[in-house]
Design a protein around this motif. Structure first.
Motif, short mmCIF file in Angstrom:
data_model
loop_
_atom_site.label_atom_id
_atom_site.label_comp_id
_atom_site.label_asym_id
_atom_site.label_seq_id
_atom_site.Cartn_x
_atom_site.Cartn_y
_atom_site.Cartn_z
N VAL A 8 0.85 -1.19 0.00
CA VAL A 8 0.00 0.00 0.00
C VAL A 8 0.89 1.24 0.00
O VAL A 8 1.63 1.48 0.95
N GLY A 10 1.60 5.34 -0.07
CA GLY A 10 1.01 6.59 0.39
C GLY A 10 0.83 6.67 1.90
O GLY A 10 0.45 7.71 2.42
N MET A 11 1.07 5.57 2.60
CA MET A 11 0.94 5.59 4.06
C MET A 11 2.20 6.21 4.67
O MET A 11 3.31 5.79 4.34
N CYS A 16 -2.73 7.22 8.84
CA CYS A 16 -2.82 6.37 7.65
C CYS A 16 -3.10 4.92 8.05
O CYS A 16 -3.93 4.25 7.44
N LYS A 38 5.30 -0.64 4.39
CA LYS A 38 4.21 -0.17 3.53
C LYS A 38 3.38 -1.34 3.01
O LYS A 38 3.03 -1.42 1.83
N TYR A 63 -5.28 5.68 -0.98
CA TYR A 63 -4.00 4.98 -1.08
C TYR A 63 -3.97 4.13 -2.34
O TYR A 63 -5.00 3.70 -2.84
#
Length: 66
Positions: A8, A10-11, A16, A38, A63
């Motif tokens: 994933v 974008g965390m 998040c 991630k 995400y």
């Protein structure tokens, strides 16, 4: 029960992690995020839920799921 690990992107923080784990819980699965890697490890009943639904729930939070 099926276990899947997804990447994933974008965390970046605890918020998040909460967002992703909450999205997974809301569709009826359980998930545990590893922020440094991630990834999220997901456990779900494949007779009641598809991986596409879970991915969609995570993507709805903003995400990118790999």
């Amino acid at each position: 029960m099926q276990n899947v690990t997804l990447k994933v992107e974008g965390m970046t923080c605890g918020h998040c992690v909460s967002s992703v784990e909450g999205a997974i819980k809301n569709v009826g699965a359980t998930g545990q995020v590893d922020l440094s890697a991630k990834t999220v490890q997901i456990q779900f009943d494949e007779s009641k839920l598809t991986l596409d639904i879970i991915k969609g729930a995570i993507e709805d939070q903003g995400y990118d799921v790999g």
